[in-house]
Design a protein around this motif. Structure first.
Motif, PDB file in Angstrom:
ATOM      1  N   GLU A 223     108.675 -27.590  77.721  1.00 47.95           N
ATOM      2  CA  GLU A 223     108.801 -28.542  78.834  1.00 47.95           C
ATOM      3  C   GLU A 223     108.607 -27.803  80.164  1.00 47.95           C
TER       4      GLU A 223
ATOM      5  N   ILE B 132     111.472 -27.113  82.712  1.00 49.32           N
ATOM      6  CA  ILE B 132     112.475 -26.214  82.127  1.00 49.32           C
ATOM      7  C   ILE B 132     111.934 -24.781  82.092  1.00 49.32           C
TER       8      ILE B 132
ATOM      9  N   GLU C  29     112.144 -23.309  85.632  1.00 48.60           N
ATOM     10  CA  GLU C  29     113.521 -22.887  85.967  1.00 48.60           C
ATOM     11  C   GLU C  29     113.866 -21.592  85.219  1.00 48.60           C
TER      12      GLU C  29
ATOM     13  N   TYR D 208     122.594 -27.578  97.090  1.00 48.39           N
ATOM     14  CA  TYR D 208     122.170 -28.938  97.449  1.00 48.39           C
ATOM     15  C   TYR D 208     120.643 -29.030  97.542  1.00 48.39           C
TER      16      TYR D 208
ATOM     17  N   ARG E 244     118.629 -27.217  95.960  1.00 49.15           N
ATOM     18  CA  ARG E 244     118.144 -27.123  94.582  1.00 49.15           C
ATOM     19  C   ARG E 244     118.223 -28.503  93.904  1.00 49.15           C
ATOM     20  N   ALA E 245     119.329 -29.212  94.123  1.00 47.22           N
ATOM     21  CA  ALA E 245     119.472 -30.559  93.556  1.00 47.22           C
ATOM     22  C   ALA E 245     118.360 -31.475  94.084  1.00 47.22           C
TER      23      ALA E 245
ATOM     24  N   ARG F  68     115.093 -30.645  92.401  1.00 50.47           N
ATOM     25  CA  ARG F  68     115.077 -31.223  91.042  1.00 50.47           C
ATOM     26  C   ARG F  68     114.864 -32.736  91.106  1.00 50.47           C
ATOM     27  N   PHE F  69     115.456 -33.377  92.112  1.00 47.87           N
ATOM     28  CA  PHE F  69     115.304 -34.827  92.270  1.00 47.87           C
ATOM     29  C   PHE F  69     113.835 -35.187  92.470  1.00 47.87           C
ATOM     30  N   TRP F  70     113.150 -34.474  93.370  1.00 47.91           N
ATOM     31  CA  TRP F  70     111.757 -34.812  93.655  1.00 47.91           C
ATOM     32  C   TRP F  70     110.835 -34.437  92.497  1.00 47.91           C
TER      33      TRP F  70
ATOM     34  N   ALA G 217     111.703 -34.600  89.394  1.00 49.54           N
ATOM     35  CA  ALA G 217     111.929 -35.670  88.410  1.00 49.54           C
ATOM     36  C   ALA G 217     111.243 -36.954  88.859  1.00 49.54           C
ATOM     37  N   TYR G 218     111.257 -37.223  90.169  1.00 51.69           N
ATOM     38  CA  TYR G 218     110.583 -38.418  90.693  1.00 51.69           C
ATOM     39  C   TYR G 218     109.095 -38.365  90.358  1.00 51.69           C
TER      40      TYR G 218
ATOM     41  N   THR H 184     105.831 -42.605  99.260  1.00 46.50           N
ATOM     42  CA  THR H 184     107.181 -42.020  99.188  1.00 46.50           C
ATOM     43  C   THR H 184     107.113 -40.492  99.309  1.00 46.50           C
TER      44      THR H 184
END
Lengths: 228, 228
Positions: free
Chosen positions: B67, B70, B73, B91, B93-94, B97-99, B101-102, B136
């Motif tokens: 993956e 993964i 990272e 924060y 880093r979070a 990860r959010f973007w 995943a988006y 976006t």
């Protein structure tokens, strides 16, 4: 419990919010639980997660963190003195992320579709997909058991346990809806024991929603899914 | 380049394998590139990723990591002395990860469906979904630009840049197939500049597949998707 400036936007029936609650409990972190009604979505939710407008959102002070797995990693990284939610070894951490993603991508998708689909044959196919993924997850858990571990994460509950364990209520709902058990002793001896252990852990106990309550919410859920 | 025991199971046309190549280049890590043909899948691929049987797989010694996100990272955590692929602040880093995943959840899904669908109206709807996600992403990039950053990750290419940048070839393919540009100056001024900067970075240059080559592979891709 440590005094923190944490607020959780969640809902009692959401497996994703449940994940965050369990992670916060394991870390002994105090938080204000804000129960979202979702219809209408609160202004705080829309402001905090403008991209997806979905729960859960963890507010750390004025900083919103979205998406359950990302929130768990954030909690683990910020409060790193408590029990670890992810393994300390980089390879083990990659494997934990792999299985958490597997559960999110394969298991949840099939579970969601089995609930939403109207056609009986299609539902049967999705239930088979769930069963296939349960066999795969049981296989992985058996490896952990052979190494003397009680959880995917080792001796203690970790990311993979939280990710899969958060689904136990919905799994029960699907079992109730279809009149048959899916996690069974003959096929999943390790998972059966693991599920009992997980659900009775002090950080989890009482948090997994009862299947009957979820069944009565299912129709609302169907409407929610259709509108999103 | 550091001497490592790294093998990458990938394919020249795979945006997911491309992500790993760019991450390895940024970290100046030597690796053996093993080009998978996918039909049939090699025994090494099936053994290394028995759950999904998909590329990319990074073999670190005898340990397979699967993956793309993964793997990135993992690379960042194991070779942590080089340039960072994820931000050092928890924060930030979070958010990275959010973007990432988006992009994986929204952008890629719509791109894939726009290529696979036969119905014209349905294709139009998927192309609109891609355009919505581009708006976006442009919005997020504009925030970075206002903070004086050239990339999502700051001054240097990071996880979000790699995740989105790996799609530039496929975006070009979709543009070619539909006879219109999707990333355009009027709507996405920052993304246009960012894409040029990203594609000409020494760690990326020459790796993004040419759209025309991808178009000719599209029919094979359609068959691959149908069979998986």
């Amino acid at each position: 419990m440590a005094n923190t400036n944490l607020k959780l936007l969640g809902a009692w029936f959401s497996p994703f919010a449940l994940r965050v609650k369990i992670a916060l409990n394991i870390k002994s972190l105090e938080y204000e639980n804000i129960e979202e009604t979702l219809y209408p979505k609160s202004q705080l939710l829309v402001q905090s997660n403008p991209v997806h407008k979905k729960i859960p959102v963890l507010l750390h002070g004025d900083k919103p963190i979205c998406e359950s797995t990302i929130i768990i990693e954030y909690i683990d990284e910020v409060w790193n003195s408590g029990p670890s939610l992810l393994p300390s070894d980089a390879y083990d951490r990659a494997m934990a992320r792999f299985w958490a993603a597997y559960i999110d991508d394969k298991c949840i998708l099939a579970m969601r579709k089995s609930v939403l689909v109207e056609d009986k044959e299609a539902r049967k196919a999705y239930l088979e997909e769930i069963e296939d993924s349960l066999v795969t997850i049981e296989g992985e858990l058996q490896k952990c058991c052979r190494e003397g571990k009680g959880y995917f994460g080792g001796e203690e509950i970790g990311l993979v346990d939280i990710t899969f364990g958060s689904l136990l209520g919905f799994m029960g709902m699907i079992e109730t809806m279809n009149g048959r058990k899916m996690i069974v002793e003959e096929k999943h001896p390790c998972l059966v024991k693991w599920a009992d252990r997980f659900a009775s852990d002090p950080n989890v106990k009482g948090l997994i929603p009862e299947p009957e309550k979820l069944v009565s919410l299912m129709w609302l859920g169907k409407e929610l899914e259709k509108k999103e």
